[in-house]
Design a protein around this motif. Structure first.
Motif, PDB file in Angstrom:
ATOM      1  N   ARG A 349       0.698  -1.022  -0.009  1.00 11.15           N
ATOM      2  CA  ARG A 349       0.001  -0.045  -0.045  1.00 11.15           C
ATOM      3  C   ARG A 349       0.841   1.259   0.034  1.00 11.15           C
ATOM      4  N   LEU A 350       1.776   1.396   0.672  1.00  8.67           N
ATOM      5  CA  LEU A 350       2.733   2.387   1.099  1.00  8.67           C
ATOM      6  C   LEU A 350       3.345   2.549  -0.449  1.00  8.67           C
ATOM      7  N   LEU A 351       3.723   1.296  -1.094  1.00 12.46           N
ATOM      8  CA  LEU A 351       4.653   1.685  -2.596  1.00 12.46           C
ATOM      9  C   LEU A 351       3.724   2.285  -3.544  1.00 12.46           C
ATOM     10  N   ILE A 352       2.266   2.016  -3.257  1.00 14.95           N
ATOM     11  CA  ILE A 352       1.364   2.576  -4.497  1.00 14.95           C
ATOM     12  C   ILE A 352       1.229   4.089  -4.004  1.00 14.95           C
ATOM     13  N   GLU A 353       1.141   4.192  -2.736  1.00 15.44           N
ATOM     14  CA  GLU A 353       0.736   5.625  -2.342  1.00 15.44           C
ATOM     15  C   GLU A 353       1.804   6.386  -2.561  1.00 15.44           C
ATOM     16  N   PHE A 354       3.106   6.184  -2.718  1.00 17.51           N
ATOM     17  CA  PHE A 354       4.442   6.666  -2.790  1.00 17.51           C
ATOM     18  C   PHE A 354       4.367   7.016  -4.499  1.00 17.51           C
ATOM     19  N   ALA A 355       3.776   6.026  -5.301  1.00 14.34           N
ATOM     20  CA  ALA A 355       3.492   6.230  -6.805  1.00 14.34           C
ATOM     21  C   ALA A 355       2.633   7.480  -7.101  1.00 14.34           C
ATOM     22  N   LEU A 356       1.528   7.532  -6.229  1.00  9.34           N
ATOM     23  CA  LEU A 356       0.611   8.255  -6.397  1.00  9.34           C
ATOM     24  C   LEU A 356       1.248   9.734  -6.250  1.00  9.34           C
ATOM     25  N   LEU A 357       2.159   9.901  -4.964  1.00 13.50           N
ATOM     26  CA  LEU A 357       2.727  11.125  -4.622  1.00 13.50           C
ATOM     27  C   LEU A 357       3.611  11.584  -5.712  1.00 13.50           C
ATOM     28  N   LYS A 358       4.314  10.642  -6.329  1.00 14.51           N
ATOM     29  CA  LYS A 358       5.308  11.081  -7.535  1.00 14.51           C
ATOM     30  C   LYS A 358       4.400  11.552  -8.706  1.00 14.51           C
ATOM     31  N   LEU A 359       3.461  10.945  -9.210  1.00 16.65           N
ATOM     32  CA  LEU A 359       2.343  11.384 -10.244  1.00 16.65           C
ATOM     33  C   LEU A 359       2.108  12.875  -9.703  1.00 16.65           C
ATOM     34  N   CYS A 360       1.606  13.127  -8.599  1.00 15.96           N
ATOM     35  CA  CYS A 360       1.193  14.320  -8.516  1.00 15.96           C
ATOM     36  C   CYS A 360       2.419  15.418  -8.445  1.00 15.96           C
ATOM     37  N   ASN A 361       3.544  15.128  -7.963  1.00 17.47           N
ATOM     38  CA  ASN A 361       4.847  16.015  -8.008  1.00 17.47           C
ATOM     39  C   ASN A 361       5.013  16.188  -9.548  1.00 17.47           C
ATOM     40  N   ILE A 362       4.974  15.243 -10.525  1.00 17.18           N
ATOM     41  CA  ILE A 362       5.092  15.491 -11.827  1.00 17.18           C
ATOM     42  C   ILE A 362       4.299  16.593 -12.547  1.00 17.18           C
ATOM     43  N   THR A 363       3.255  16.568 -12.066  1.00 15.99           N
ATOM     44  CA  THR A 363       2.134  17.457 -12.614  1.00 15.99           C
ATOM     45  C   THR A 363       2.322  18.835 -12.111  1.00 15.99           C
ATOM     46  N   ALA A 364       2.804  18.879 -10.837  1.00 19.08           N
ATOM     47  CA  ALA A 364       2.974  19.950 -10.229  1.00 19.08           C
ATOM     48  C   ALA A 364       4.066  20.572 -10.892  1.00 19.08           C
ATOM     49  N   ASN A 365       5.383  19.968 -11.403  1.00 21.79           N
ATOM     50  CA  ASN A 365       6.277  20.539 -11.786  1.00 21.79           C
ATOM     51  C   ASN A 365       5.916  21.064 -13.163  1.00 21.79           C
ATOM     52  N   PHE A 366       4.930  20.352 -13.698  1.00 17.39           N
ATOM     53  CA  PHE A 366       4.748  20.938 -15.134  1.00 17.39           C
ATOM     54  C   PHE A 366       3.558  21.995 -15.115  1.00 17.39           C
ATOM     55  N   ALA A 367       3.187  22.277 -14.035  1.00 22.35           N
ATOM     56  CA  ALA A 367       2.383  23.416 -14.100  1.00 22.35           C
ATOM     57  C   ALA A 367       3.057  24.790 -14.300  1.00 22.35           C
ATOM     58  N   GLY A 368       2.414  25.708 -15.164  1.00 19.66           N
ATOM     59  CA  GLY A 368       3.073  26.798 -15.597  1.00 19.66           C
ATOM     60  C   GLY A 368       3.676  26.745 -16.909  1.00 19.66           C
ATOM     61  N   SER A 369       3.834  25.533 -17.346  1.00 16.45           N
ATOM     62  CA  SER A 369       4.420  25.416 -18.991  1.00 16.45           C
ATOM     63  C   SER A 369       3.267  24.695 -19.848  1.00 16.45           C
ATOM     64  N   LYS A 370       2.882  25.517 -20.900  1.00 19.62           N
ATOM     65  CA  LYS A 370       1.914  25.238 -21.941  1.00 19.62           C
ATOM     66  C   LYS A 370       2.489  24.567 -23.080  1.00 19.62           C
ATOM     67  N   SER A 371       2.299  23.047 -23.096  1.00 20.60           N
ATOM     68  CA  SER A 371       2.833  22.584 -24.093  1.00 20.60           C
ATOM     69  C   SER A 371       1.831  21.796 -25.077  1.00 20.60           C
ATOM     70  N   ASP A 372       1.922  22.013 -26.360  1.00 21.10           N
ATOM     71  CA  ASP A 372       1.346  21.391 -27.357  1.00 21.10           C
ATOM     72  C   ASP A 372       1.630  20.448 -27.957  1.00 21.10           C
ATOM     73  N   ASP A 373       1.030  19.710 -29.000  1.00 16.77           N
ATOM     74  CA  ASP A 373       1.658  18.840 -29.691  1.00 16.77           C
ATOM     75  C   ASP A 373       2.747  19.125 -30.706  1.00 16.77           C
ATOM     76  N   LYS A 374       2.522  20.292 -31.224  1.00 14.07           N
ATOM     77  CA  LYS A 374       3.517  20.621 -32.289  1.00 14.07           C
ATOM     78  C   LYS A 374       4.687  20.948 -31.513  1.00 14.07           C
ATOM     79  N   GLY A 375       4.611  21.855 -30.385  1.00 17.88           N
ATOM     80  CA  GLY A 375       5.804  22.070 -29.633  1.00 17.88           C
ATOM     81  C   GLY A 375       6.468  21.075 -29.419  1.00 17.88           C
TER      82      GLY A 375
END
Length: 560
Positions: A349-375
């Motif tokens: 359970r802790l392993l999966i919860e840690f994976a969820l935390l990392k997923l949220c952290n990735i999206t937080a780091n991507f905030a502020g950058s707008k990327s489209d398919d062409k770019g």
């Protein structure tokens, strides 16, 4: 009460036309019958529930039918067809090798093979689960299989081809049956539901087809189970509740949490899933499949690989437009690694919860950058922005993150303190460097210093990067802004992941579209003293420490 017959038996294929998902095999068998090129032994192999035994029965009926149709389909009216349908045929024999796997059973079969058929031209022996025969039984069967009587034909069926002896395989024509596609199963269930008077939504049929994993027999079994639970009107919600299938809404809700960086809601959603009795490993596997479907939906050419209900497929297309490829690739990497390490983990359970935390952290780091398919296609897929992880992996330490430790005052005799004190020279006052960042801003336009501070504030989600920007001194030079970092690893990471975003921010802030941001590495201080040699230490002590000289004299030491 009328006797109930399960759908898997009631609607079992009885002709080559009704053999679902195996059109190539059906055509090959029909052509061999039409041309009179019948082999004495066939091997039908493939997953469960895909029609191996049904194809063997249809083939046996067809070659013994007195009046086959124009498409070589059994007529169903001749004596051979009627006797087979009524279960009294002496020309078509079925044997279950799982319960008749001894040498004596095979010897009885070889004795029976000598007897010619009473009706029809051939005696057909269908041996199901043939891989269950013992080694001795296989050996006893070899000679008969290689040279049977002219009227005998063997059809062997198995789900585990690798367990069949090579000597058996070499004596048979082998046909590999494929898994049945989801669309084919849904079409078949629609026909059966119409005949049974059952109203079932297409979404519910897709869930049943996915749960069946390519086996039509399993799909019809689940179909009967859903009808028994819901009655004549079956909807999606009732099916997933009855079959224990995790709803797509959970995965879409988690995707929203990841995109918002809301780790608390993601963990609460996972806890709700566990509280409803769902398996944690199945959940993380389903999450990986969810991200895979989002990746497939990013490109119009690959959307045909999605085997989902139309309504669900439209939701996937919508969500794929909200997720960048960089996020999806990183998310797949995290969930795949979590799934691979699940069984070895002492706390799954802790392993999966840690994976969820990392997923949220990735999206937080991507905030502020707008990327489209062409770019992304032009500049490459933007990778995850783990500034601290990248610096740690390259063993580089950011100057902005290194806090000065309080100096420890030496107690007693300290060689290091004495040498530092002796070498210390009064520092000359250095003139303040000229910094273009302090240039006077034009009316309505922020100065470089103000824009640089705003840039540091905009990267607050990445504290180390924000601190490095705040402590750096930007320098203007002919349409460029230069700033220095501590090492090459930091420069490469910022160039690869952050520089375009930072450059665009400064262009907007300073209203200079052509402005470029250049990351430089601080030059090492060539005048700094390297490591002290032992001879230098000894000479320094001899010149500056009376205690050292007294110790050397008292113990008559020779130190060079």
């Amino acid at each position: 009460m009328e006797q109930f017959i399960v759908s898997a038996r009631k609607y079992r294929p009885n002709s080559f036309e009704t053999l679902l998902g195996q059109e190539t095999i059906a055509r090959t068998l029909k052509n061999s019958i039409q041309r009179g090129q019948l082999a004495h032994a066939y091997l039908f192999c493939g997953p469960r529930g895909v029609g191996k035994t049904s194809a063997a029965r249809i083939f046996a009926k067809t070659i013994n039918c007195s009046n086959p149709g124009p498409d070589l389909e059994p007529c169903g009216e001749c004596e051979s067809c009627r006797s087979f349908a009524e279960g009294r045929s002496y020309s078509i024999h079925e044997l279950d090798a799982a319960s008749n796997n001894s040498v004596d059973d095979i010897r009885a079969l070889t004795d029976k093979v000598r007897i010619p058929p009473q009706i029809g031209r051939y005696s057909v022996y269908i041996i199901d689960e043939v891989h269950m025969l013992s080694q001795q039984a296989f050996n006893a069967f070899l000679k008969t299989l290689e040279e049977p009587p002219a009227h005998a034909i063997f059809i062997l069926a198995t789900t585990e081809k690798h367990k069949i002896l090579p000597t058996i395989l070499s004596r048979c024509q082998t046909y590999d049956f494929n898994r049945i596609g989801i669309e084919d199963m849904v079409k078949n269930m629609k026909v059966i539901a119409g005949k049974e008077g059952v109203k079932m939504s297409e979404d519910a049929m897709h869930v049943i087809a996915q749960k069946a994993d390519g086996a039509m027999r399993d799909a019809l079994t689940l179909f009967d189970q859903a009808v028994a639970f819901c009655g004549k009107e079956v909807d999606y919600a009732q099916v997933i509740k009855n079959l224990g299938v995790l709803d797509y809404d959970y995965y879409f809700s988690l995707t929203d949490n990841f995109l918002a960086g809301d780790y608390a809601k993601a963990m609460l959603t996972f806890d709700e899933i566990l509280s409803k009795g769902f398996n944690a490993q199945s959940f993380i596997g389903g999450l990986s499949a969810h991200f895979r479907d989002l990746v497939v939906c990013k490109n119009e050419a690959s959307r045909t690989l999605i085997e989902l209900a139309p309504t669900v497929a439209r939701r996937y297309q919508e969500y794929s437009g909200r997720c960048s490829l960089g996020f999806l690739f990183e998310a797949l990497s995290i969930t795949s690694a979590c799934e691979a390490g699940y069984k070895q983990s002492g706390n799954p359970r802790l392993l999966i919860e840690f994976a969820l935390l990392k997923l949220c952290n990735i999206t937080a780091n991507f905030a502020g950058s707008k990327s489209d398919d062409k770019g992304e296609a032009a500049g490459g897929v933007r990778q995850s922005e783990h500034f601290s992880a990248s610096v740690t992996n390259t063993r580089a330490v950011e100057p902005a993150q290194t806090e000065p430790k309080p100096e420890r005052k030496p107690t007693g005799l300290s060689l290091k303190a004495m040498m530092a004190e002796a070498r210390q020279e009064p520092a000359a006052a250095e003139p303040a460097p000229e910094n273009p960042a302090t240039e006077t801003a034009q009316p309505g336009k922020p100065s470089l210093e103000e824009a640089w501070k705003a840039l540091a504030d905009s990267e607050s989600r990445m504290p180390r990067l924000s601190s490095a920007i705040a402590q750096a001194i930007p320098v203007r030079s002919e349409g460029e802004i230069h700033f220095e970092v501590g090492n090459v690893a930091q420069k490469e990471w910022i160039d690869r992941n952050c520089r375009p975003r930072m450059e665009a921010f400064l262009q907007r802030k300073l209203a200079e579209p052509g402005l470029r941001l250049v990351v430089d590495v601080k030059q090492a201080d060539e005048t700094a003293k390297g490591m002290y040699m032992p001879s230098e230490k000894a000479k320094f002590l001899q010149d500056n420490s009376p205690e050292y000289n007294a110790l050397k004299k008292d113990f008559e030491l020779e130190i060079s």
